[in-house]
Design a protein around this motif. Structure first.
Motif, PDB file in Angstrom:
ATOM      1  N   UNK A 129       0.838  -1.195   0.000  1.00 43.60           N
ATOM      2  CA  UNK A 129       0.000   0.000   0.000  1.00 43.60           C
ATOM      3  C   UNK A 129       0.880   1.255   0.000  1.00 43.60           C
ATOM      4  N   UNK A 130       1.872   1.283   0.882  1.00 39.93           N
ATOM      5  CA  UNK A 130       2.758   2.447   0.989  1.00 39.93           C
ATOM      6  C   UNK A 130       3.630   2.626  -0.250  1.00 39.93           C
ATOM      7  N   UNK A 131       4.101   1.520  -0.823  1.00 39.26           N
ATOM      8  CA  UNK A 131       4.902   1.620  -2.051  1.00 39.26           C
ATOM      9  C   UNK A 131       4.066   2.227  -3.175  1.00 39.26           C
ATOM     10  N   UNK A 132       2.823   1.838  -3.252  1.00 41.82           N
ATOM     11  CA  UNK A 132       1.927   2.407  -4.255  1.00 41.82           C
ATOM     12  C   UNK A 132       1.735   3.903  -4.021  1.00 41.82           C
ATOM     13  N   UNK A 133       1.551   4.279  -2.761  1.00 41.74           N
ATOM     14  CA  UNK A 133       1.410   5.695  -2.417  1.00 41.74           C
ATOM     15  C   UNK A 133       2.640   6.478  -2.851  1.00 41.74           C
ATOM     16  N   UNK A 134       3.825   5.909  -2.623  1.00 44.17           N
ATOM     17  CA  UNK A 134       5.067   6.596  -2.997  1.00 44.17           C
ATOM     18  C   UNK A 134       5.128   6.819  -4.505  1.00 44.17           C
ATOM     19  N   UNK A 135       4.772   5.802  -5.277  1.00 37.24           N
ATOM     20  CA  UNK A 135       4.780   5.953  -6.741  1.00 37.24           C
ATOM     21  C   UNK A 135       3.793   7.030  -7.180  1.00 37.24           C
ATOM     22  N   UNK A 136       2.624   7.039  -6.557  1.00 34.16           N
ATOM     23  CA  UNK A 136       1.605   8.039  -6.890  1.00 34.16           C
ATOM     24  C   UNK A 136       2.132   9.445  -6.621  1.00 34.16           C
ATOM     25  N   UNK A 137       2.675   9.660  -5.443  1.00 33.65           N
ATOM     26  CA  UNK A 137       3.117  11.009  -5.099  1.00 33.65           C
ATOM     27  C   UNK A 137       4.344  11.436  -5.892  1.00 33.65           C
ATOM     28  N   UNK A 167       2.644  12.579  -9.069  1.00 28.62           N
ATOM     29  CA  UNK A 167       1.881  13.814  -8.906  1.00 28.62           C
ATOM     30  C   UNK A 167       2.781  15.030  -8.723  1.00 28.62           C
ATOM     31  N   UNK A 168       3.869  14.840  -8.009  1.00 30.11           N
ATOM     32  CA  UNK A 168       4.789  15.947  -7.766  1.00 30.11           C
ATOM     33  C   UNK A 168       5.849  16.081  -8.854  1.00 30.11           C
ATOM     34  N   UNK A 169       5.782  15.173  -9.819  1.00 29.35           N
ATOM     35  CA  UNK A 169       6.708  15.163 -10.952  1.00 29.35           C
ATOM     36  C   UNK A 169       8.160  15.115 -10.504  1.00 29.35           C
ATOM     37  N   UNK A 170       8.422  14.217  -9.524  1.00 33.15           N
ATOM     38  CA  UNK A 170       9.778  14.036  -9.010  1.00 33.15           C
ATOM     39  C   UNK A 170      10.229  12.583  -9.110  1.00 33.15           C
ATOM     40  N   UNK A 171       9.536  11.795  -9.875  1.00 29.52           N
ATOM     41  CA  UNK A 171       9.849  10.373  -9.956  1.00 29.52           C
ATOM     42  C   UNK A 171      11.218  10.138 -10.586  1.00 29.52           C
ATOM     43  N   UNK A 172      12.020   9.269  -9.953  1.00 36.17           N
ATOM     44  CA  UNK A 172      13.308   8.914 -10.541  1.00 36.17           C
ATOM     45  C   UNK A 172      13.186   7.794 -11.581  1.00 36.17           C
TER      46      UNK A 172
END
Length: 180
Positions: free
Chosen positions: A142-150, A153-158
């Motif tokens: 659940x938390x890993x999914x939340x991290x990917x989402x944020x 959304x914040x356009x900071x994904x590596x």
């Protein structure tokens, strides 16, 4: 509410989401939304007396849409967690970018506007925990999914788009295995 009023409310919310997606957070004004919706500013204010009321309706609309999609996916999945993870990935990509940023920016000024999102997340987490008997692994998924989402959304994904898709699929696969 009359059918015409319901259509108008829906049109206004869609127009607000469109303005946010097309022009960014700073451009979600009552004037811009009224113009995009094809209604007078007075007509918009009749339904949404303030920008905060409009942002609140946008947030609720997105939560309702996400719930509807998750419920449809739950009919195809054995696991609420797998359905949630699968739905979250596709829905987040759909609303990512300026739409989400507009909502987050408005909510940053008034954190209370995000209270429905917090309540939604608490309800989803409680449902997942109940289904998986408080499994730490379910919580991590659940938390890993939340991290990917944020990150998105914040356009900071590596991650590249393909890496993110692969990670989302891995999360869903692991959620299905937890259910087995």
């Amino acid at each position: 509410m009359s059918k015409k009023a319901q259509i108008t409310v829906s049109q206004i919310i869609q127009a607000a989401l469109s303005v946010a997606a097309d022009k960014g957070a700073g451009k979600v004004t009552l004037d811009a939304v009224a113009k995009a919706a094809g209604v007078s500013k007075g007509g918009l204010i009749y339904h949404f007396p303030s920008k905060e009321a409009l942002i609140s309706a946008m947030v609720q609309h997105l939560l309702d849409e996400a719930d509807c999609r998750r419920e449809q996916q739950t009919q195809l999945e054995q696991s609420t967690l797998a359905a949630l993870l699968q739905t979250r990935a596709s829905f987040t990509r759909q609303i990512a970018g300026n739409t989400a940023m507009a909502i987050l920016a408005a909510a940053a000024e008034q954190p209370a506007l995000l209270k429905p999102v917090q309540q939604h997340n608490i309800a989803m987490l409680q449902q997942v925990q109940a289904e998986h008997q408080q499994s730490p692994q379910a919580l991590l998924l659940f938390l890993a999914s939340e991290a990917l989402v944020f990150h998105d959304l914040l356009q900071i994904s590596p991650f590249t788009e393909q890496e993110r898709i692969d990670l989302e699929q891995l999360l869903v696969q692991q959620a299905r295995e937890l259910q087995a």
